[in-house]
Design a protein around this motif. Sequence first.
Motif, PDB file in Angstrom:
ATOM      1  N   TYR A 153      49.926  38.509  37.637  1.00 46.04           N
ATOM      2  CA  TYR A 153      48.855  39.395  37.203  1.00 46.04           C
ATOM      3  C   TYR A 153      49.418  40.429  36.240  1.00 46.04           C
ATOM      4  O   TYR A 153      50.620  40.653  36.182  1.00 46.04           O
ATOM      5  CB  TYR A 153      48.166  40.086  38.388  1.00 46.04           C
ATOM      6  CG  TYR A 153      49.089  40.899  39.257  1.00 46.04           C
ATOM      7  CD1 TYR A 153      49.331  42.246  38.986  1.00 46.04           C
ATOM      8  CD2 TYR A 153      49.702  40.337  40.371  1.00 46.04           C
ATOM      9  CE1 TYR A 153      50.164  43.001  39.774  1.00 46.04           C
ATOM     10  CE2 TYR A 153      50.550  41.083  41.174  1.00 46.04           C
ATOM     11  CZ  TYR A 153      50.769  42.422  40.877  1.00 46.04           C
ATOM     12  OH  TYR A 153      51.611  43.164  41.667  1.00 46.04           O
ATOM     13  N   THR A 304      42.665  44.827  37.128  1.00 50.41           N
ATOM     14  CA  THR A 304      41.467  44.664  37.953  1.00 50.41           C
ATOM     15  C   THR A 304      41.100  45.933  38.712  1.00 50.41           C
ATOM     16  O   THR A 304      40.126  45.935  39.462  1.00 50.41           O
ATOM     17  CB  THR A 304      41.683  43.528  38.966  1.00 50.41           C
ATOM     18  OG1 THR A 304      42.918  43.746  39.664  1.00 50.41           O
ATOM     19  CG2 THR A 304      41.735  42.181  38.264  1.00 50.41           C
ATOM     20  N   SER A 341      42.061  36.694  42.639  1.00 52.83           N
ATOM     21  CA  SER A 341      42.600  37.218  41.383  1.00 52.83           C
ATOM     22  C   SER A 341      41.796  38.411  40.848  1.00 52.83           C
ATOM     23  O   SER A 341      42.290  39.154  40.000  1.00 52.83           O
ATOM     24  CB  SER A 341      42.635  36.114  40.318  1.00 52.83           C
ATOM     25  OG  SER A 341      41.332  35.597  40.094  1.00 52.83           O
ATOM     26  N   ASN A 342      40.562  38.579  41.338  1.00 54.77           N
ATOM     27  CA  ASN A 342      39.762  39.717  40.891  1.00 54.77           C
ATOM     28  C   ASN A 342      39.981  40.958  41.745  1.00 54.77           C
ATOM     29  O   ASN A 342      39.429  42.022  41.458  1.00 54.77           O
ATOM     30  CB  ASN A 342      38.273  39.354  40.902  1.00 54.77           C
ATOM     31  CG  ASN A 342      37.781  38.993  42.292  1.00 54.77           C
ATOM     32  OD1 ASN A 342      38.529  38.430  43.097  1.00 54.77           O
ATOM     33  ND2 ASN A 342      36.513  39.290  42.582  1.00 54.77           N
TER      34      ASN A 342
END
Length: 375
Positions: A153, A304, A341-342
């Motif tokens: 990320y 995020t 992933s969010n």
Amino acid sequence: MKSINNNNRFVLREFSEEKDLNAISSIPRLPVSYNYNALEGMSHPIDFTIRPTLTKNHKIIVAEDRQEHQAVGAYACNIKDVIVCGEKKTLYYMFDINVHPEYRGHSISNMFFRDIHSAVKQDERSTILVAWTSKNNAPIKKATGNIEMTPQYDQCQMAWKVSSPVRVNSLPSNCLQVRFMKMIENDDVKLRWDNAFQQYNFIPTNFSDILVDNQKYHESTYIATMQCNGQLYEASISIWNQDLIFTLKNRQQQTQKHRQLYCCYALGEDQETSDILFRYLLQRVHNELYSQGINYVFAGFSMTDPIRQHFPLLPGIKTLEFTSIARFSTQTEFTQFKSQSNYPIWNDPRDYGILMLYPEQQQNCNNSNILISKL
């Protein structure tokens, strides 16, 4: 730890303060490709052994040149328990990967990565190996790729200069019982953090790791609350005293005070109202730091994290992007993490390294670019 040879010239071993401190401290902290003449200022570790000791479990490994009988490189690793996807994991955070310029090109960094990879594989717990690098650092990505580490990320780091106070925006007229205060009790701060970051990944299993074990660095926590349309809103910003770990000096070798902002959040039913409260708090905190004589502040957030939209407070400082490179102990854990992933990533204030200041290149701007290194 078992030694690893490189044509029998280099060996890895545990750091010895008596034997290695002077040699390791003398290694330039930045790559030789940097233009030092362009620097307006930069920070340097007061003692490079401080960062590893910010966690109870840690290690420092040095590479020794057998011919010269001295350390020519080192890396550090903090080992801590975190929550990822709702489960406890043991995180190996690798940083301060550094080799003396005269010894670069001897694959010593590759030796370091193989060494930590071996240690993690031998750990029977559910583990994650993590390192940070700038997004364009191809050599590090290649070296980590050889030990099953892959980009996970992205994160951004923002900073600004605290050269003057700012105007504090007014809050909506229908909001009542507005409070701005500095928190005193660690137990109260911990309860608020547990609530605010429960949907984040990589939070500590126990925030006492910060509030108790690193109490000297956790300088303060500010909070703002208000009632609006019958709903309670809360915003908070904590301050990490980076001056206790790094000394920041400008080109004239004048010491500059700097602070890291972390554990930043805003809670409330209406997002717009929450944003207004956080902006108000950020402006109040800026003015508090200005009154204390702080020269620069910085903060890091995952892409995020919803709170990053409020940073930087002032323009003129370059925002940098970094990539997290990680290895999970199983493919299942990797897949589970990717499925979230969010989710925002909690940023550990202990993870941040040197700070470099460059003159601002943008037209009609008198501030300075700040480049921040996590490795």
